[in-house]
Design an enzyme around this catalytic site. Structure first.
Site, PDB file in Angstrom:
ATOM      1  N   LYS A 108       0.809  -1.221   0.000  1.00 27.85           N
ATOM      2  CA  LYS A 108       0.000   0.000   0.000  1.00 27.85           C
ATOM      3  C   LYS A 108       0.842   1.269   0.000  1.00 27.85           C
ATOM      4  CE  LYS A 108      -4.045  -2.092   2.191  1.00 27.85           C
ATOM      5  NZ  LYS A 108      -4.984  -2.072   3.334  1.00 27.85           N
ATOM      6  N   LYS A 189     -11.799 -10.678  -6.765  1.00 31.34           N
ATOM      7  CA  LYS A 189     -12.877 -10.896  -5.801  1.00 31.34           C
ATOM      8  C   LYS A 189     -13.746  -9.649  -5.686  1.00 31.34           C
ATOM      9  CE  LYS A 189     -10.386  -9.570  -1.572  1.00 31.34           C
ATOM     10  NZ  LYS A 189      -9.930 -10.025  -0.235  1.00 31.34           N
ATOM     11  N   LYS A 192     -15.788  -4.229  -1.534  1.00 32.88           N
ATOM     12  CA  LYS A 192     -16.654  -3.113  -1.142  1.00 32.88           C
ATOM     13  C   LYS A 192     -16.039  -1.752  -1.428  1.00 32.88           C
ATOM     14  CE  LYS A 192     -15.443  -3.292   3.838  1.00 32.88           C
ATOM     15  NZ  LYS A 192     -14.760  -4.595   3.892  1.00 32.88           N
TER      16      LYS A 192
END
Length: 321
Positions: A108, A189, A192
């Protein structure tokens, strides 16, 4: 035995979260298990405070509406003082090298000139979540196993240095849940936080929107309904979603549908009916803020009572208080 799991309010709860995790909590959860909304973890990157607060309440309502025992559910930030105190103690136990080698931090932070310090240190906060509650097992995916290993290392080091306070947790493979892929791109996948929500079914989506998203799901040009995840990932994804909703095997379901359109219609209706009671109960809870606040306060108090002696012991043996 105490098992601990969490969901982060980085976006609305989607079908994969529900079928793969939250529904399992309701079915398999024991009275000593702990489930919480990890809103503090959602602050490691830029966020909108009002949206974070709203998503936290929404996720709390969804988890309760899904049938998880309300006594086992809490919100992470309701224990911010307890977690803050233990996190500092564990940061004084952890080394920079241990934190910096976490794969998620590396992934990240790559290519970014500036990242929040919390992105580096939040695995220590996660260790506090686990150790504060005396969790023995932590069901996690592959991307979080390293964080549980850090919690194990810190528990052992603390216990060996100051005295036995913490249970040493272990990562476990969660009970088999649905493997839900993005409807628009079945190679990834369902997420959200996806920038394009066209392939994501959210638990609170109205039925017509659920149907529209599933009808537009990517398949292929083979025009043959069969369960072949490597060759036909889009079709396999639809069959696995239907399997999760019906309890039947994907291979069995494949033989019952002659066309993709027929399969999509059946999947759409199965998902709509699976989510209907969850959506309705969630709306009831969100429309009754006093009741949701009561449930939240009760969960926080129960969780706080369970961890107070452990925090007191950790502070005392490490020389504080």
């Amino acid at each position: 035995m105490v098992r601990l799991s969490a969901i982060t309010p980085s976006g609305q709860v989607q079908l994969g979260n529900y079928l793969g995790a939250v529904r399992q909590w309701a079915v398999d959860g024991g009275e000593e298990d702990i489930y919480f909304i990890s809103d503090l973890h959602a602050m490691t990157t830029s966020h909108n405070p009002s949206r974070l607060r709203a998503l936290t309440r929404e996720q709390l309502a969804v988890v309760i509406a899904s049938g998880v025992d309300p006594r086992s559910v809490s919100v992470q930030s309701d224990l911010v003082r307890e977690l803050g105190a233990l996190t500092w103690v564990l940061e004084c136990t952890c080394t920079y090298g241990e934190a910096a080698r976490m794969v998620q931090f590396k992934e990240k932070s790559v290519g970014r000139s500036s990242v929040r310090l919390s992105l580096l240190t939040y695995p220590v906060l996660m260790a506090s979540d686990i150790l504060l509650q005396g969790a023995h097992e932590v069901p996690v995916g592959d991307d979080q196993k390293q964080h549980v290993e850090l919690a194990r290392a810190l528990a052992r080091r603390f216990n060996g240095t100051y005295g036995e306070v913490f249970a040493v947790p272990r990562a476990v493979v969660p009970p088999t849940g649905a493997r839900v892929r993005d409807l628009a791109d079945p190679t990834r996948k369902m997420d959200k936080t996806a920038k394009d929500a066209a392939g994501t079914v959210f638990v609170l989506d109205p039925p017509d929107l659920v149907r529209r998203k599933i009808r537009r799901a990517v398949t292929d040009d083979r025009a043959e309904v069969r369960y072949a995840p490597e060759e036909q990932p889009g079709v396999a994804n639809l069959l696995e979603i239907l399997s999760a909703c019906t309890g039947k095997e994907p291979q069995e379901l494949a033989g019952a549908h002659a066309t993709y359109d027929d399969l999509k219609e059946v999947v759409a209706e199965a998902v709509v009916e699976e989510l209907r009671p969850i959506r309705e109960r969630t709306r009831e809870l969100l429309d009754d803020p006093a009741e949701l606040d009561r449930v939240r306060a009760h969960g926080a108090e129960r969780t706080r009572d369970r961890c107070r002696h452990r925090l007191d012991a950790a502070l005392r043996v490490s020389g504080l208080g």
